[in-house]
Structures are given as C-alpha cells and as structure tokens.
Design a protein around this motif. Structure first.
Motif, mmCIF file in Angstrom:
data_model
loop_
_atom_site.group_PDB
_atom_site.id
_atom_site.type_symbol
_atom_site.label_atom_id
_atom_site.label_comp_id
_atom_site.label_asym_id
_atom_site.label_seq_id
_atom_site.Cartn_x
_atom_site.Cartn_y
_atom_site.Cartn_z
ATOM 1 N N VAL A 137 2.442 5.994 -8.005
ATOM 2 C CA VAL A 137 2.108 4.832 -7.174
ATOM 3 C C VAL A 137 2.291 3.548 -7.978
ATOM 4 C CG1 VAL A 137 0.260 3.674 -5.897
ATOM 5 C CG2 VAL A 137 0.504 6.168 -5.782
ATOM 6 N N SER A 138 3.072 2.612 -7.422
ATOM 7 C CA SER A 138 3.297 1.327 -8.074
ATOM 8 C C SER A 138 2.818 0.153 -7.229
ATOM 9 C CB SER A 138 4.790 1.150 -8.396
ATOM 10 O OG SER A 138 5.572 1.240 -7.219
ATOM 11 N N THR A 139 2.297 0.423 -6.034
ATOM 12 C CA THR A 139 1.806 -0.644 -5.167
ATOM 13 C C THR A 139 0.403 -1.077 -5.606
ATOM 14 O OG1 THR A 139 1.045 1.089 -3.662
ATOM 15 C CG2 THR A 139 3.149 0.022 -3.134
ATOM 16 N N ILE A 166 -3.787 1.742 -3.032
ATOM 17 C CA ILE A 166 -3.527 3.157 -2.753
ATOM 18 C C ILE A 166 -4.549 3.635 -1.740
ATOM 19 C CG2 ILE A 166 -4.853 3.787 -4.828
ATOM 20 C CD1 ILE A 166 -3.235 6.380 -4.968
ATOM 21 N N SER A 168 0.822 -1.217 0.000
ATOM 22 C CA SER A 168 0.000 0.000 0.000
ATOM 23 C C SER A 168 0.851 1.260 0.000
ATOM 24 C CB SER A 168 -0.919 0.031 1.231
ATOM 25 O OG SER A 168 -1.846 -1.024 1.202
ATOM 26 N N THR A 169 0.404 2.228 -0.787
ATOM 27 C CA THR A 169 0.924 3.588 -0.704
ATOM 28 C C THR A 169 -0.170 4.448 -0.089
ATOM 29 O OG1 THR A 169 2.306 3.335 -2.670
ATOM 30 C CG2 THR A 169 1.770 5.581 -1.995
ATOM 31 N N TRP A 173 -6.240 6.908 0.248
ATOM 32 C CA TRP A 173 -6.405 8.357 0.321
ATOM 33 C C TRP A 173 -6.606 8.701 1.790
ATOM 34 C CZ3 TRP A 173 -10.845 9.488 -3.739
ATOM 35 C CH2 TRP A 173 -10.453 9.021 -5.000
ATOM 36 N N ARG A 175 -7.181 3.317 -11.758
ATOM 37 C CA ARG A 175 -6.664 3.775 -13.056
ATOM 38 C C ARG A 175 -7.612 3.379 -14.189
ATOM 39 N NH1 ARG A 175 -0.927 2.278 -11.249
ATOM 40 N NH2 ARG A 175 0.021 4.314 -10.799
ATOM 41 N N LEU A 192 -1.201 9.809 -8.267
ATOM 42 C CA LEU A 192 -1.508 8.498 -8.839
ATOM 43 C C LEU A 192 -0.410 7.971 -9.769
ATOM 44 C CD1 LEU A 192 -3.471 6.154 -8.981
ATOM 45 C CD2 LEU A 192 -4.762 7.403 -10.737
ATOM 46 N N ARG A 198 -7.986 -0.397 -4.854
ATOM 47 C CA ARG A 198 -7.106 -1.130 -5.755
ATOM 48 C C ARG A 198 -6.590 -0.138 -6.799
ATOM 49 N NH1 ARG A 198 -7.784 -6.565 -4.686
ATOM 50 N NH2 ARG A 198 -9.810 -7.084 -3.752
ATOM 51 N N THR A 199 -5.287 -0.010 -6.883
ATOM 52 C CA THR A 199 -4.692 0.988 -7.778
ATOM 53 C C THR A 199 -5.081 0.737 -9.223
ATOM 54 O OG1 THR A 199 -2.816 1.094 -6.242
ATOM 55 C CG2 THR A 199 -2.529 2.121 -8.396
#
Length: 307
Positions: free
Chosen positions: A80-82, A85, A7-8, A87, A165, A77, A160-161
């Motif tokens: 972020v690669s995890t 994410i 997580s980021t 907020w 996206r 955004l 979920r990143t």
C-alpha cells in the motif's frame, strides 16, 4: 478535475465466492477513486474465478496458505502506497458514499488515525458503531453512535497508512479477532484518536467464521490475553491472565457452568498453553510498544476502560 486516488481498500477473503461479489459491486459503486486490493487466503472454492471475472478488475494478492484476517492485512500493508488504507470484510457491502464519508472525516481531524464505520446486519439492526473497552479488558461492540470510540471494528475502517505502520502494523500472528482492538490500543498509546461515523456497511457477520464455534472462542480468548499483555498496564494484564487461569482450574468442580465452548476446560487449557508459548515474543512486543508510546498505558486504561 478528477479527485486524486488516496485510499487502498484491502478486502481479505477465504472461500468467499458466496458473498464476495456483493462486496466488490458495492466498492465499484463508490464515488471516490480508490484502489481495491483483494487478499485471497488460499481459497479452494470459486473465489479465484470470481475475482478474475469481476468487471471492477480488482488487484489480487493470493497467498499460499490461509493466514487469517490479521495475516492477510499484514501481507497487504507493504503493498500500500496511498495515504489511507481501508480494512473491509469480504462479507461487507458499503453503502453509497461510504469511502467519501470516511476520507472526509479524517481530513477534518488531523489528530485521528482511524475512523470506523457503522455496521448493520441484513435485517437493518446495528451490529457495531465501534468498539468499547470493558472493565475486564474485552473489546465489545457498541451500538450507539459516538463521535469518538476506543477502537474501530476491523470489518470496515479507514486508517492513516503512515500511522498504522508507525505503531507497528498489524499483529499477523493473531490470525483473526482482536487485531483491530490491539491496533487501536497501539494507536492511542502513540497519541492518536479513533473516530466514530455513520457511514454504513451492510454486514453478513460470520460468513467466513462461525461465531460461537470452538475456533472462534479460542481466537477470542487467546488474543484478548495477548493484547492485554502487549498493550495494557501490567497489573491489568496479569490480573486478567490470573483470572482466566483460576476459572479454568475451578471449572471441573463448579456447578451451572454455561454451555459455551469458552467454558470447556480443554479449550481454555489450549489457550493458556498458546499464551505461555508466546510469552517471550509477546514481552518483546510489549517493550517495543512501550518504546513508541507517548501516552502512558494507565492513562489510556483509565480514560477508556468500562466505557
């Protein structure tokens, strides 16, 4: 063996020196490894010094101007690669185990794209357990626990990143307010669920913006209409836009008008002007959102409106 970093946590701040430290302290106490990325919206107070000196050494993305909460999230955004994410408001302090509870919830629900938090005020009362969709298209905080909610509260949520996206990311032009409900609309249109949770976050609420101020009402009224035009069934969006315009026209001759900024004709005319100017971009976004949808707008509206 140590747990992998999944997580980021993105913290958006603007002039947050008075409360940001509590947020960072609470993140440092989490028992799941994570990356903390603070987006500084061109703060002109002691925020930069606080970030540079905090023991947790958060990563900082400093912007050249104040882009608001939505703009800050959109700027973060691409960094972020995890897989997940989060907020998080800068005036929010997660309780111990917060991130673990949210990660576990998504692990156990592969059809869910987001899990919201339970936000509590300093006096211990519940501010939000998620967001419901009212019959006139507002996003309103709910205070009762529920396993699933229409939308998350953007002040403290894990997503979920890849799903974020894929549904179009964050509507940066909203500046602040309704970026969460708009995002939930788009996630639901692409087939995802949004979960509730009891993972608690202590929230000062309004530390950076003043609820009830003219700017607050301008962003709320404008972004609700833009969200509906982007995401809701056309009949609903046009009905609410027409209702907003009709009330605006009638206000000067009505009696017993509430003493609130969102009932001031000047503010409402400004909102209408901004919505009209953004119509070409909004309609283009509506077409993109419709092209990604796997569930009809009407089906989402019938399932969740008025709930």
């Amino acid at each position: 063996m140590s747990s992998p970093l999944r997580s980021t946590v993105v913290v958006i701040t603007w002039r947050g020196a008075g409360h940001l430290e509590s947020c960072l302290d609470a993140l440092a106490a989490q028992d799941r490894p994570h990356r903390t990325l603070v987006v500084d919206n061109a703060s002109d107070d002691r925020t930069a010094e606080l970030l540079a000196g905090h023991p947790s050494a958060p990563e900082v993305l400093r912007l050249s101007r104040n882009t608001g909460y939505a703009g800050g999230l959109a700027a973060a955004l691409p960094q972020v690669s995890t897989p997940f994410i989060a907020w998080l408001n800068d005036d929010a302090a997660p309780e111990d185990g917060w991130l673990a509870a949210l990660e576990d919830a998504l692990d156990h629900a592969p059809d869910a794209a987001a899990v919201t938090s339970t936000l509590v005020r300093p006096d211990g009362t519940t501010q939000s357990t998620g967001v419901r969709l009212t019959a006139d298209g507002h996003g309103a905080d709910r205070t009762d626990p529920a396993p699933e909610v229409f939308s998350f509260c953007g002040g403290a949520v894990l997503l979920r990143t890849a799903a974020l996206r894929a549904c179009g990311g964050v509507p940066a032009s909203f500046f602040c307010y309704y970026e969460d409900t708009d995002t939930a609309w788009r996630l639901r249109l692409t087939g995802w669920r949004v979960l509730g949770s009891t993972a608690r976050v202590r929230h000062l609420h309004g530390a950076s913006t003043r609820p009830g101020s003219p700017a607050f009402h301008r962003w709320n009224e404008r972004n609700r209409l833009l969200m509906l035009l982007r995401c809701a069934p056309a009949a609903v969006a046009l009905r609410e836009l027409a209702r907003f315009a009709a009330i605006t026209v009638l206000l000067p001759v009505k009696r017993d008008v509430p003493d609130a900024a969102n009932f001031r004709p000047g503010l409402r005319l400004r909102v209408l002007g901004e919505v009209v100017r953004r119509l070409p971009a909004t309609m283009a976004a509506r077409r993109r959102i419709g092209g990604l949808a796997t569930i009809g707008r009407g089906a989402v509206w019938r399932r969740w409106s008025g709930g």
